[in-house]
Motif scaffolding. Structure first.
Motif, mmCIF file in Angstrom:
data_model
loop_
_atom_site.group_PDB
_atom_site.id
_atom_site.type_symbol
_atom_site.label_atom_id
_atom_site.label_comp_id
_atom_site.label_asym_id
_atom_site.label_seq_id
_atom_site.Cartn_x
_atom_site.Cartn_y
_atom_site.Cartn_z
ATOM 1 N N ASP A 3 0.833 -1.202 0.000
ATOM 2 C CA ASP A 3 0.000 0.000 0.000
ATOM 3 C C ASP A 3 0.871 1.257 0.000
ATOM 4 N N CYS A 4 0.609 2.162 -0.923
ATOM 5 C CA CYS A 4 1.421 3.378 -1.024
ATOM 6 C C CYS A 4 1.229 4.308 0.166
ATOM 7 N N PHE A 5 0.157 4.091 0.966
ATOM 8 C CA PHE A 5 -0.075 4.932 2.142
ATOM 9 C C PHE A 5 0.409 4.282 3.432
ATOM 10 N N ASN A 6 1.116 3.173 3.295
ATOM 11 C CA ASN A 6 1.861 2.608 4.414
ATOM 12 C C ASN A 6 2.821 3.688 4.934
ATOM 13 N N PRO A 7 2.911 3.934 6.244
ATOM 14 C CA PRO A 7 3.783 5.004 6.748
ATOM 15 C C PRO A 7 5.228 4.915 6.256
ATOM 16 N N LYS A 8 5.737 3.691 6.091
ATOM 17 C CA LYS A 8 7.112 3.530 5.612
ATOM 18 C C LYS A 8 7.239 3.968 4.153
ATOM 19 N N VAL A 9 6.210 3.707 3.354
ATOM 20 C CA VAL A 9 6.233 4.148 1.955
ATOM 21 C C VAL A 9 6.167 5.666 1.891
ATOM 22 N N VAL A 10 5.224 6.244 2.638
ATOM 23 C CA VAL A 10 5.067 7.702 2.646
ATOM 24 C C VAL A 10 6.390 8.369 2.993
ATOM 25 N N GLN A 11 7.076 7.832 4.001
ATOM 26 C CA GLN A 11 8.358 8.399 4.420
ATOM 27 C C GLN A 11 9.398 8.242 3.315
ATOM 28 N N ALA A 12 9.434 7.073 2.691
ATOM 29 C CA ALA A 12 10.457 6.783 1.675
ATOM 30 C C ALA A 12 10.270 7.586 0.394
ATOM 31 N N THR A 13 9.060 8.079 0.129
ATOM 32 C CA THR A 13 8.852 8.844 -1.104
ATOM 33 C C THR A 13 9.483 10.229 -1.037
ATOM 34 N N MET A 14 9.818 10.702 0.166
ATOM 35 C CA MET A 14 10.435 12.023 0.333
ATOM 36 C C MET A 14 9.611 13.116 -0.345
ATOM 37 N N GLY A 15 8.308 13.033 -0.202
ATOM 38 C CA GLY A 15 7.418 14.054 -0.763
ATOM 39 C C GLY A 15 6.861 13.731 -2.133
ATOM 40 N N ALA A 16 7.409 12.728 -2.813
ATOM 41 C CA ALA A 16 6.940 12.398 -4.164
ATOM 42 C C ALA A 16 5.486 11.950 -4.171
ATOM 43 N N ILE A 17 4.995 11.432 -3.049
ATOM 44 C CA ILE A 17 3.615 10.965 -2.990
ATOM 45 C C ILE A 17 2.627 12.104 -3.219
ATOM 46 N N SER A 18 3.071 13.340 -3.045
ATOM 47 C CA SER A 18 2.182 14.478 -3.290
ATOM 48 C C SER A 18 2.051 14.800 -4.778
ATOM 49 N N ARG A 19 2.913 14.215 -5.603
ATOM 50 C CA ARG A 19 2.888 14.510 -7.045
ATOM 51 C C ARG A 19 2.702 13.271 -7.921
ATOM 52 N N VAL A 20 2.923 12.097 -7.355
ATOM 53 C CA VAL A 20 2.814 10.844 -8.111
ATOM 54 C C VAL A 20 1.677 10.012 -7.536
ATOM 55 N N LYS A 21 0.742 9.619 -8.389
ATOM 56 C CA LYS A 21 -0.387 8.791 -7.958
ATOM 57 C C LYS A 21 -0.050 7.320 -8.160
ATOM 58 N N ALA A 22 -0.212 6.529 -7.109
ATOM 59 C CA ALA A 22 -0.123 5.075 -7.224
ATOM 60 C C ALA A 22 -1.552 4.549 -7.264
ATOM 61 N N VAL A 23 -1.936 3.966 -8.392
ATOM 62 C CA VAL A 23 -3.316 3.532 -8.599
ATOM 63 C C VAL A 23 -3.349 2.003 -8.654
ATOM 64 N N TYR A 24 -4.189 1.408 -7.828
ATOM 65 C CA TYR A 24 -4.249 -0.047 -7.723
ATOM 66 C C TYR A 24 -5.315 -0.596 -8.667
ATOM 67 N N VAL A 25 -4.880 -1.528 -9.510
ATOM 68 C CA VAL A 25 -5.749 -2.058 -10.558
ATOM 69 C C VAL A 25 -5.547 -3.564 -10.682
ATOM 70 N N ASP A 26 -6.468 -4.204 -11.393
ATOM 71 C CA ASP A 26 -6.237 -5.585 -11.829
ATOM 72 C C ASP A 26 -5.252 -5.471 -12.990
ATOM 73 N N LEU A 27 -3.969 -5.680 -12.704
ATOM 74 C CA LEU A 27 -2.929 -5.348 -13.675
ATOM 75 C C LEU A 27 -3.032 -6.134 -14.982
ATOM 76 N N PRO A 28 -3.211 -7.461 -14.970
ATOM 77 C CA PRO A 28 -3.366 -8.168 -16.252
ATOM 78 C C PRO A 28 -4.535 -7.634 -17.081
#
Length: 254
Positions: free
Chosen positions: A143-168
């Protein structure tokens, strides 16, 4: 200004649990840089900070945010970091929808079963650096909103959308070139690359799943140098993404 009750304190502390984030529709950002980078990008529920932090940085916070001065001990009880910060922001979790038409003509990254929060955070930073604003994620990617992910993005999460889909299913309908990295792929430096399309990166240990691989029509490989020299078994997914996207952008600049 809302009082920091025991209920709110426990809620913020529990946002490391994806079930709580889903049920409450909230996520947390911690630390000065992370909060200041994200403060204007999401609807803010609460900001909790020390008086010293508010004196130094309060002017940078949107006046509509519910800001509460708290003690360091309170932040320690709510924080997910080993070294508790002076500020924690709690945001409304956005809901993103996407169709293949939305990304037509764009370069997009897709992640298949990536599990490590640090890797997803790194990929989001890479996307941000190279002007990619959308990442497609399989439902079993972290999950992109996991606290560890949010921290690791160094602010990129405010400009890059991670959208969850049925990838195939999404790839089957995308109507664009789909690139993927494989050990048996063609040398990326000699392969034709387009200005748009979807770049698929796979799981840390298992690579791209068979269900997704069937829709990859351009298999790429990042060669080691020199080719005959013994080297590591593979690249970290964050490193591999950076190298791959950099080569796409280099071609565009050329």
């Amino acid at each position: 200004m809302e009082e920091l009750t025991n209920r709110i304190r426990k809620l913020v502390a529990s946002l490391d649990d994806p079930r709580v984030r889903d049920a409450e529709g909230l996520f947390a950002a911690e630390g000065t840089k992370c909060v200041l980078d994200t403060a204007g990008a999401f609807d803010c529920r609460w900001i909790f900070a020390t008086a010293a932090w508010l004196e130094a940085h309060g002017h940078a916070i949107d006046g509509s945010a519910d800001v509460t001065a708290v003690k360091r001990a309170d932040l320690e009880r709510m924080s997910h970091l080993s070294t508790p910060p002076q500020v924690i922001a709690v945001y409304e979790r956005p809901v993103y929808d996407i169709t293949p038409a939305d990304i037509a003509g764009h370069l997009v990254i897709a992640l298949d079963r990536v599990q490590d929060p640090g890797n997803l955070g790194t990929v989001m930073r890479v996307a941000d650096w190279f002007g990619i604003d959308t990442i497609l994620c399989s439902h079993d990617t972290v999950d992109c909103f996991n606290p560890k992910v949010v921290q690791a993005t160094m602010g990129a999460i405010s400009r890059v959308k991670a959208v969850y889909v049925d990838l195939p299913e999404f790839l089957a309908q995308c109507g664009q070139p789909v690139y993927g990295t494989f050990l048996d792929g063609d040398d990326i430096y000699g392969s034709p690359l387009g200005d748009s399309g979807i770049i698929v990166m796979g799981n840390e240990g298992r690579g791209i799943s068979d269900a997704v691989a069937r829709y990859v029509d351009r298999r790429l490989y990042i060669p080691s140098f020199p080719v005959s020299r013994p080297t590591s078994e593979s690249l970290n997914v964050g490193m591999a993404t950076a190298i791959t996207v950099a080569e796409f952008r280099r071609r565009q600049l050329s």
